[in-house]
Design a protein around this motif. Structure first.
Motif, PDB file in Angstrom:
ATOM      1  N   ARG A  69      46.763  45.741  45.069  1.00 52.84           N
ATOM      2  CA  ARG A  69      45.382  46.786  44.151  1.00 52.84           C
ATOM      3  C   ARG A  69      45.908  48.416  44.338  1.00 52.84           C
ATOM      4  O   ARG A  69      46.326  48.216  45.548  1.00 52.84           O
ATOM      5  CB  ARG A  69      43.852  45.793  44.797  1.00 52.84           C
ATOM      6  N   LEU A  94      36.075  48.517  42.802  1.00 54.84           N
ATOM      7  CA  LEU A  94      36.006  47.084  41.803  1.00 54.84           C
ATOM      8  C   LEU A  94      37.091  47.143  40.802  1.00 54.84           C
ATOM      9  O   LEU A  94      37.750  46.133  40.769  1.00 54.84           O
ATOM     10  CB  LEU A  94      34.747  47.392  41.521  1.00 54.84           C
ATOM     11  N   ASP A 148      40.530  49.299  39.529  1.00 56.17           N
ATOM     12  CA  ASP A 148      42.066  50.119  39.810  1.00 56.17           C
ATOM     13  C   ASP A 148      42.236  50.947  39.087  1.00 56.17           C
ATOM     14  O   ASP A 148      42.197  50.989  37.280  1.00 56.17           O
ATOM     15  CB  ASP A 148      43.458  48.957  39.683  1.00 56.17           C
ATOM     16  N   ALA A 189      34.233  52.776  43.178  1.00 57.62           N
ATOM     17  CA  ALA A 189      33.649  52.378  44.227  1.00 57.62           C
ATOM     18  C   ALA A 189      35.363  51.432  44.376  1.00 57.62           C
ATOM     19  O   ALA A 189      34.665  50.836  45.440  1.00 57.62           O
ATOM     20  CB  ALA A 189      32.329  51.170  43.844  1.00 57.62           C
ATOM     21  N   GLU A 229      30.980  40.285  43.395  1.00 60.66           N
ATOM     22  CA  GLU A 229      31.061  42.009  43.389  1.00 60.66           C
ATOM     23  C   GLU A 229      30.224  42.615  44.555  1.00 60.66           C
ATOM     24  O   GLU A 229      30.903  43.679  45.074  1.00 60.66           O
ATOM     25  CB  GLU A 229      31.149  42.586  42.524  1.00 60.66           C
ATOM     26  N   GLU A 248      31.952  42.457  47.658  1.00 61.85           N
ATOM     27  CA  GLU A 248      33.183  43.541  48.192  1.00 61.85           C
ATOM     28  C   GLU A 248      32.408  45.105  47.317  1.00 61.85           C
ATOM     29  O   GLU A 248      32.819  46.046  48.801  1.00 61.85           O
ATOM     30  CB  GLU A 248      33.941  43.385  46.682  1.00 61.85           C
ATOM     31  N   LEU A 249      30.926  45.001  47.808  1.00 68.97           N
ATOM     32  CA  LEU A 249      30.546  46.418  47.713  1.00 68.97           C
ATOM     33  C   LEU A 249      29.773  46.477  49.248  1.00 68.97           C
ATOM     34  O   LEU A 249      29.184  47.766  49.287  1.00 68.97           O
ATOM     35  CB  LEU A 249      29.943  46.797  46.541  1.00 68.97           C
ATOM     36  N   MET A 250      29.803  45.767  49.538  1.00 66.20           N
ATOM     37  CA  MET A 250      29.326  46.216  51.155  1.00 66.20           C
ATOM     38  C   MET A 250      30.242  45.961  52.202  1.00 66.20           C
ATOM     39  O   MET A 250      30.176  45.765  53.697  1.00 66.20           O
ATOM     40  CB  MET A 250      28.599  44.140  51.323  1.00 66.20           C
ATOM     41  N   GLY A 251      31.556  45.868  51.385  1.00 69.38           N
ATOM     42  CA  GLY A 251      32.230  46.099  52.285  1.00 69.38           C
ATOM     43  C   GLY A 251      33.292  45.052  53.160  1.00 69.38           C
ATOM     44  O   GLY A 251      33.769  44.678  54.622  1.00 69.38           O
ATOM     45  N   LEU A 252      32.635  43.632  52.617  1.00 70.05           N
ATOM     46  CA  LEU A 252      33.250  42.524  53.213  1.00 70.05           C
ATOM     47  C   LEU A 252      34.951  42.063  52.462  1.00 70.05           C
ATOM     48  O   LEU A 252      35.019  42.386  51.301  1.00 70.05           O
ATOM     49  CB  LEU A 252      32.459  40.951  52.402  1.00 70.05           C
ATOM     50  N   ASN A 253      35.838  41.165  53.341  1.00 76.72           N
ATOM     51  CA  ASN A 253      36.819  41.033  52.917  1.00 76.72           C
ATOM     52  C   ASN A 253      36.375  40.155  52.122  1.00 76.72           C
ATOM     53  O   ASN A 253      37.191  38.695  52.929  1.00 76.72           O
ATOM     54  CB  ASN A 253      37.824  40.809  53.957  1.00 76.72           C
ATOM     55  N   VAL A 294      34.204  51.559  50.997  1.00 78.18           N
ATOM     56  CA  VAL A 294      32.931  51.124  51.364  1.00 78.18           C
ATOM     57  C   VAL A 294      32.765  51.566  53.282  1.00 78.18           C
ATOM     58  O   VAL A 294      31.638  52.685  53.449  1.00 78.18           O
ATOM     59  CB  VAL A 294      32.110  50.192  51.471  1.00 78.18           C
ATOM     60  N   ARG A 295      34.185  51.325  53.548  1.00 78.32           N
ATOM     61  CA  ARG A 295      34.282  51.973  55.059  1.00 78.32           C
ATOM     62  C   ARG A 295      34.382  53.223  54.966  1.00 78.32           C
ATOM     63  O   ARG A 295      33.728  54.237  55.789  1.00 78.32           O
ATOM     64  CB  ARG A 295      35.343  51.052  55.976  1.00 78.32           C
ATOM     65  N   LYS A 342      32.531  52.490  39.132  1.00 79.62           N
ATOM     66  CA  LYS A 342      33.390  51.161  39.513  1.00 79.62           C
ATOM     67  C   LYS A 342      34.565  51.099  39.767  1.00 79.62           C
ATOM     68  O   LYS A 342      35.138  50.583  41.335  1.00 79.62           O
ATOM     69  CB  LYS A 342      33.347  49.726  38.525  1.00 79.62           C
ATOM     70  N   ARG A 388      41.475  36.171  39.179  1.00 82.62           N
ATOM     71  CA  ARG A 388      41.079  37.049  38.353  1.00 82.62           C
ATOM     72  C   ARG A 388      41.153  36.599  36.870  1.00 82.62           C
ATOM     73  O   ARG A 388      40.490  36.872  35.932  1.00 82.62           O
ATOM     74  CB  ARG A 388      41.193  38.217  37.998  1.00 82.62           C
ATOM     75  N   ARG A 440      41.087  49.505  46.895  1.00 81.67           N
ATOM     76  CA  ARG A 440      40.428  48.344  47.404  1.00 81.67           C
ATOM     77  C   ARG A 440      38.891  48.796  48.170  1.00 81.67           C
ATOM     78  O   ARG A 440      38.249  49.946  48.626  1.00 81.67           O
ATOM     79  CB  ARG A 440      40.799  48.077  49.082  1.00 81.67           C
ATOM     80  N   ALA A 441      37.908  48.152  47.059  1.00 78.43           N
ATOM     81  CA  ALA A 441      36.100  48.262  47.903  1.00 78.43           C
ATOM     82  C   ALA A 441      36.117  48.829  49.173  1.00 78.43           C
ATOM     83  O   ALA A 441      35.547  49.467  49.693  1.00 78.43           O
ATOM     84  CB  ALA A 441      35.407  47.203  46.988  1.00 78.43           C
ATOM     85  N   GLU A 442      36.946  47.438  49.822  1.00 76.52           N
ATOM     86  CA  GLU A 442      36.393  47.851  51.522  1.00 76.52           C
ATOM     87  C   GLU A 442      36.873  49.244  51.926  1.00 76.52           C
ATOM     88  O   GLU A 442      36.163  49.633  52.756  1.00 76.52           O
ATOM     89  CB  GLU A 442      37.214  46.546  52.147  1.00 76.52           C
ATOM     90  N   TYR A 492      28.402  52.452  46.657  1.00 76.27           N
ATOM     91  CA  TYR A 492      27.970  52.085  45.125  1.00 76.27           C
ATOM     92  C   TYR A 492      26.663  51.384  44.994  1.00 76.27           C
ATOM     93  O   TYR A 492      26.908  50.018  45.078  1.00 76.27           O
ATOM     94  CB  TYR A 492      28.992  52.024  44.079  1.00 76.27           C
TER      95      TYR A 492
END
Lengths: 637, 296, 261
Positions: free
Chosen positions: C91, C54, C56, C52, B182, B185-190, C99-100, C49, B94, C94-96, C105
């Motif tokens: 973190r 993205l 913290d 979602a 980004e 990530e929002l699609m749930g991918l690692n 989403v799961r 965000k 980052r 986590r977005a994961e 978002y």
């Protein structure tokens, strides 16, 4: 406008002077040639790394052909003295010229490129140069290089005699000259243009910075001293070999630069010592040496990307915080009587949600006035008001956290106008001040506005030395007159002369007259200054302007006409729903702190205001808005 | 002028070189386009891959030994690449200075691997015994059978990699992570794991290139520097607009190198390549093939 | 009301060291849709965000269907400006995970994956909904909602118009089988014609019983769609308006900025 004090007035002057002195003395104390040799290498690495910072740190141009400037200096020295038989000194002077020519040529292909492409092209350019050097073995000695280059002499004196002392001082001279050059360059118009291009390229171009010209000059400037150092290296070691193009040499220099921290001159100089000496110490371990250094570099870059110089600054900052806090604690106890004599009442610590603050409270009187002091000041600035108003009012003042004799507080949470306003709210509640009249001076004016705007209980508000802001940061240059001292207000570390200048301008008096306030400037936690200014942007400014415009709160602005900071025309031009006297008032002939400089006039005015507030309140007549607002700038944004 | 069979011999050796360079450069390009990072340790991946394979062939000889060596080397290098992502890139992903910081960490990693090889295997040159002998005629020039096998395997590997990236769900996820972190990530991918797999794959192709190069030439601890420079030239020359751009460029570079080495001499060949590269950059900075945006 | 679907408790966050929003508490019911309205640059997108995953959260909790999505406690303050906190600080969300859990978002002005085709993107979109039923049905709904995307299934996203990209973004969100869908300015920067088309699609998504959280600058569009409206100003929710008393654009402007113009 940029505040740039001369070097001898900054905090860096003394350490640099001491370091230079130490370096000049070391060879006289240690006559060992090995130490001198190591130091000469340190100087050369320091020159290379710190000059690389011009393109890489200042300019954001990641030039990986930087080592090639050095190599060109080296080979041009070798070829001119050996093949053409030129005098070594003239050859040394020619070395940077050729390096600059190469830099200018290099600027052409990278002009159109960005980011990683610049890295690749410059690597390729350096490799191309290497291939040419290797292939032209008639001139350059090919892969084995040139040996036995002529050495430098002064008359009959060889610089290498007496344990290389001549070379040592020449290298030190080069380093000093290079550092002065870098320091001046960074502060010059060109330096600012280079930085502007790095930080916001299109904005800089739109403001008239020529990208091509500046990039060309950036590269040429960064080639000057490496070229010279290359020539010196040739004269010193008497060898020119293609090793200087290698990845090892590049990695070493780059690690010095990154370990020291980019965009600082001093970082590279310090790191050059650390890394070179470490490399020499580990010299016996062969391959392990490289592995250890590489691991160290990864560790530093991964854990602490700011580098050594940033670490030093942080340590300095921590020490400063500790020092100011201890100073405050000591004075809280030792000078209690001095302060009590000035204020007529002893101060005590009161707990708030942003830590403890030191409060002076006259306790008696059913109507309270709360005074809020400004940046880098203390509550004692209001001592004349304590004297004048304590008969009729309950007078309260406090030291902001990190100021006066209040302890230091958490920089992130507690050093900002919103937190200060919350402290005011806590004090009003804990001390049972009811609905006080609030008077805020300078930064304290914003605190008072923020307190009132956030709905704290309040009868009337008066501010002094504060320009109300509607749109941040656009209104700051309108509300304030640009002087170098504005920069000091948000600066973390002041050098002694800066402290003197700041104190003189804010309280408008000489040192001996106001010792308590003079000390307050020294005591202030630098981070309080820095954070309060950095976080001005988070304040809900329109809420403050709405408060003044709506006219529901009796409001006064009492300024000094000679205030060196605020723009009086701007203050007058704002829309006020109900301002006392219809417009901002001026006190006699005072400056930024009229209540201190001309207490009689000021106190009389404040009393008038308070009386008017009192009469309207008791009469309980709905007041008409005086409608002083002319040419109202629309604050809704 | 040269005779026709010499011409074809040079051409064939150029094409073989091109195949190897394509294998090296594609891994570099994939990491660049995915993470936005230029991996200076890529050359040492090639070298380390070769040394791992050499070590295996020392204990198990013959064709089976070679196959096992190649497979092991590829797997080991995949693992090393995978882990290195978490050490060299992830900690400051980052940070705004990511590109520069990654340059220094990968350079440091290169130094560690190179010196590690020196400590582990010593400075002496080594060679992996080629598993196949014999040659075939090609327009009068005699070409080693092994060279043809190498070329075919290299091209098949690249084809498999391309199909993996385009057709499989994991490959598509990797491309998604490369193009918009980004959104991925929002699609749930690692995303971190996908990046690590990317570097792993790049190291694996480098290892394969190392095994082949090591069976053609001598290998030494500093042997990584040359593949890195060649891969760099290839990537710049071809650009990274498409997966195939560096592959075409690799063949151009290979052939140009063979011919310039024959006509101008060994020392001048690299200079010709770098000059070619700088010329391309001056005229078309985004590379010979395609536009400047990055993709996978 | 039963357990809310999404609940924020005293949520605070921002881009360290600048805090952008503070003390956000709200709860959104199971079949409810809400809207956010407020000036640009006041933290709406930062808040979403954070929800979602993205960014913290600094403090407070994000609960979705009764489970907490973020790590407990407050974020540790930075004491050093140069230490690499990404290395030491885990973190907090986590977005994961988000989403799961089914909280999807759809980013504002999302460029998505410029070099992938529409089909490829829609193919990997359901990865977030792994192990759940209904992807095929959702695909049918998506095809029905956005017939344009079927026409352009082999084009790269790069060559799509802004509106078509927004459609892909929403389609990607839907294919993850959302239990709640957050749309951040879905009609931002679109032509009036596309704006209408997308508004209708959003309306149909609402009708298919997917709870929505919508941010938009068009008050009429928002008020016609949501059950509750939050006014967002300077990093906090300044007012909450129920469906019964939806005000007009001018009334909202007056509420937020006072008497102006």
């Amino acid at each position: 406008m940029k505040y740039a004090p001369p070097f001898h007035r900054t905090n860096g002057f003394l350490p640099v002077l001491l370091a230079l002195f130490a370096l000049a003395v070391i060879p006289l104390v240690f006559t060992d040639t090995y130490i001198r040799h190591t130091l000469i290498l340190v100087f050369i690495y320091a020159i290379l790394a710190s000059n690389w910072d011009i393109s890489l740190g200042l300019g954001g141009v990641v030039n990986f052909a930087h080592m090639a400037f050095f190599a060109i200096g080296l080979y041009s020295y070798g070829i001119t003295v050996k093949i053409f038989g030129v005098d070594p000194w003239i050859a040394l002077a020619l070395a940077p010229v050729l390096a600059i020519v190469f830099a200018a040529l290099l600027a052409i292909p990278i002009l159109r490129l960005e980011g990683i492409y610049v890295i690749l092209v410059t690597i390729a350019a350096a490799q191309l140069l290497l291939q040419i050097v290797v292939s032209q073995s008639d001139y350059t000695g090919g892969t084995s290089g040139m040996v036995l280059l002529p050495r430098l002499t002064l008359g009959d004196y060889r610089l290498s005699s007496d344990g290389r002392i001549g070379y040592f001082y020449l290298a030190l001279l080069l380093l000093a000259a290079s550092t002065i050059f870098l320091y001046k360059l960074e502060r010059s118009a060109l330096g600012r243009a280079i930085k502007a291009l790095r930080d916001n390229k299109y904005y800089a171009i739109a403001r008239g910075v020529s990208e091509g010209r500046v990039r060309l000059l950036t590269l040429c400037a960064s080639a000057l001293f490496p070229g010279l150092a290359g020539g010196f290296y040739g004269a010193y070691l008497r060898v020119a070999s293609p090793d200087v193009f290698g990845l090892g040499f590049l990695t070493m220099t780059l690690s010095i630069l990154l370990l020291g921290g980019i965009s600082t001159i001093w970082g590279s100089l310090i790191a050059a010592f650390v890394i070179t000496i470490l490399a020499q110490l580990l010299g016996d371990y062969g391959s392990w040496r490289s592995i250890i250094i590489a691991l160290l570099i990864i560790a530093v870059v991964v854990v602490y990307p700011g580098g050594l110089f940033a670490a030093l600054q942080e340590a300095w900052g921590g020490a400063n915080r500790l020092k100011t806090n201890m100073l405050a604690g000591y004075r809280r106890r030792a000078q209690a009587s001095v302060r009590a004599a000035a204020m007529g009442v002893e101060d005590r610590l009161v707990e708030t949600r942003h830590g403890r603050v030191s409060v002076c409270d006259t306790q008696t009187g059913d109507k309270a006035i709360l005074f809020i002091h400004g940046n880098s000041s203390a509550k004692e600035v209001f001592r004349h008001q304590f004297e004048a108003f304590r008969g009729d009012y309950r007078v309260v003042a406090f030291d902001l956290p990190g100021h006066g004799v209040s302890p230091n507080a958490d920089p992130e949470d507690d050093y900002n106008v919103e937190a200060y306003a919350e402290i005011v709210a806590d004090l009003v509640e804990h001390l049972k001040l009811g609905e006080p009249v609030v008077f805020g001076w300078s930064l304290g004016g914003y605190v008072g506005l923020e307190y009132a705007a956030s709905g704290g209980p309040i009868t009337a508000l008066a501010i002094c030395g504060t320009s109300p802001v509607n749109k941040y940061p656009d209104d700051m240059p309108r509300g304030y007159i640009a002087t170098p001292h504005m920069e000091l207000a948000g600066k973390r570390f002041h050098s002694p002369s800066e402290k003197t200048a700041y104190a003189t301008h804010t309280i408008g008096m000489k040192k001996g007259l106001e010792p308590l306030l003079w000390q307050a400037v020294w005591r202030t936690d630098g981070q309080a200054r820095e954070q309060a200014f950095a976080k001005l942007k988070t304040i809900d400014w329109p809420r403050q302007t709405r408060l003044m415009r709506d006219g529901t709160l009796p409001f006064a602005m009492i300024n000094g006409p000679r205030d060196p900071f605020i723009n009086h025309d701007y203050c007058r031009s704002l829309a006020y729903g109900d301002i006392w006297g219809g417009t901002p008032q001026n006190v006699g002939d005072a400056g930024h702190a009229p209540f201190l400089e001309d207490p009689e006039t000021f106190n009389a005015m404040l009393r008038d205001f308070l009386n008017e507030v009192e009469t309207t309140r008791t009469a309980n007549v709905p007041r008409e808005t005086t409608g002083a607002g002319r040419a109202a700038s629309d604050p809704s944004g | 002028m040269i005779s026709l069979d010499t011409f074809f011999f040079i051409l064939a050796s150029g094409i073989l070189l091109g195949g190897l360079y394509a294998l090296m450069a594609t891994g570099l390009a994939v990491v660049w386009t995915t993470l936005g990072v230029f991996n200076f340790a890529h050359g040492t991946f090639v070298a380390l891959g070769a040394y791992v394979a050499w070590q295996v062939t020392q204990s198990i000889g013959g064709g089976a030994g070679f196959l096992l060596a190649a497979a092991l080397s590829v797997i080991v290098m995949f693992g090393i690449g995978f882990v290195l992502h978490y050490v060299l890139v992830k900690p400051f992903e980052r940070n705004t200075n990511l590109v520069l910081l990654a340059v220094i960490t990968t350079l440091a990693a290169a130094s560690i691997i190179e010196n590690g090889i020196l400590i582990g295997w010593g400075p002496r040159d080594k060679q992996i015994t080629p598993p196949i002998e014999g040659s075939v005629g090609f327009f009068g020039a005699s070409i080693n059978l092994y060279d043809i096998v190498i070329l075919l395997v290299a091209l098949l590997t690249l084809l498999a990699l391309a199909l993996f990236l385009r057709r499989t769900s994991l490959g598509r996820a990797m491309r998604a992570a490369a193009q918009n972190r980004e959104a991925a990530e929002l699609m749930g991918l690692n995303v971190s794991m996908l990046f690590a797999i990317t570097i792993g794959l790049s190291a694996a192709t480098a290892a394969l290139a190392g095994v082949f190069t090591g069976s053609l030439r001598f290998i030494s601890p500093t042997f990584g520097a040359d593949p890195l420079m060649k891969a760099l030239v290839v990537v710049i020359l071809g650009g990274v607009a498409r997966f195939t751009s560096p592959i075409y460029a690799a063949f151009i570079v290979g052939i140009a190198e063979s011919f310039s080495a024959y006509f101008l001499g060994l020392y001048w060949a690299p200079a010709v390549l770098f000059a070619m590269m700088i010329a391309v950059l001056l005229i078309k900075p985004e590379g010979l093939f395609g536009h400047r945006s990055k993709t996978l | 009301m039963s357990t809310p679907l999404l609940e924020l408790r005293n949520l605070g966050g921002g881009y360290p060291p600048i805090s952008v929003f503070r003390n956000i508490s709200l709860s959104i019911g199971n079949r409810e849709s809400v809207g956010f309205f407020g000036p640009n640059g006041h933290g709406k997108t930062t808040l979403l965000k954070t929800v979602a995953g993205l960014l913290d959260p600094w403090e407070g909790d994000i609960l979705f269907a009764g489970t907490r999505l973020n790590a407990e406690g407050r974020m540790r303050a930075r004491t050093s400006r140069n230490l690499n906190y990404d290395l030491f600080r885990r973190r907090r969300i986590r977005a994961e995970t988000v989403v799961r859990a089914g909280l999807i978002y759809v980013m504002q002005g999302n460029l998505l994956f410029p070099e992938m085709t529409v089909e490829e993107v829609l193919d990997i979109a359901p990865r977030a909904a792994e192990g759940r039923q209904g992807v095929a049905e959702m695909r049918l709904l998506v095809d029905d909602l956005f017939p344009r995307l079927c026409e352009r299934r082999d084009s790269k996203i790069r060559y799509l118009s802004g509106g078509e990209r927004q459609m892909v973004s929403i389609a990607v969100g839907l294919l993850a089988l959302p239990r709640m869908l957050i749309l951040d300015e879905p009609t931002l920067g679109l032509s009036p014609k596309l704006r209408i088309e997308l508004s209708q699609a959003v309306r149909r998504i609402r009708e298919s019983n997917v709870p929505l959280v919508i941010v938009d600058q068009n008050v009429e569009f928002l008020t016609s769609l949501v059950d509750r409206l939050f006014l967002f100003d300077h990093g906090s929710i300044t007012r909450e308006i129920d469906a019964g008393s939806m005000p007009s654009h001018d009334e909202i402007m007056t509420m937020m900025f006072g008497e102006t113009l």
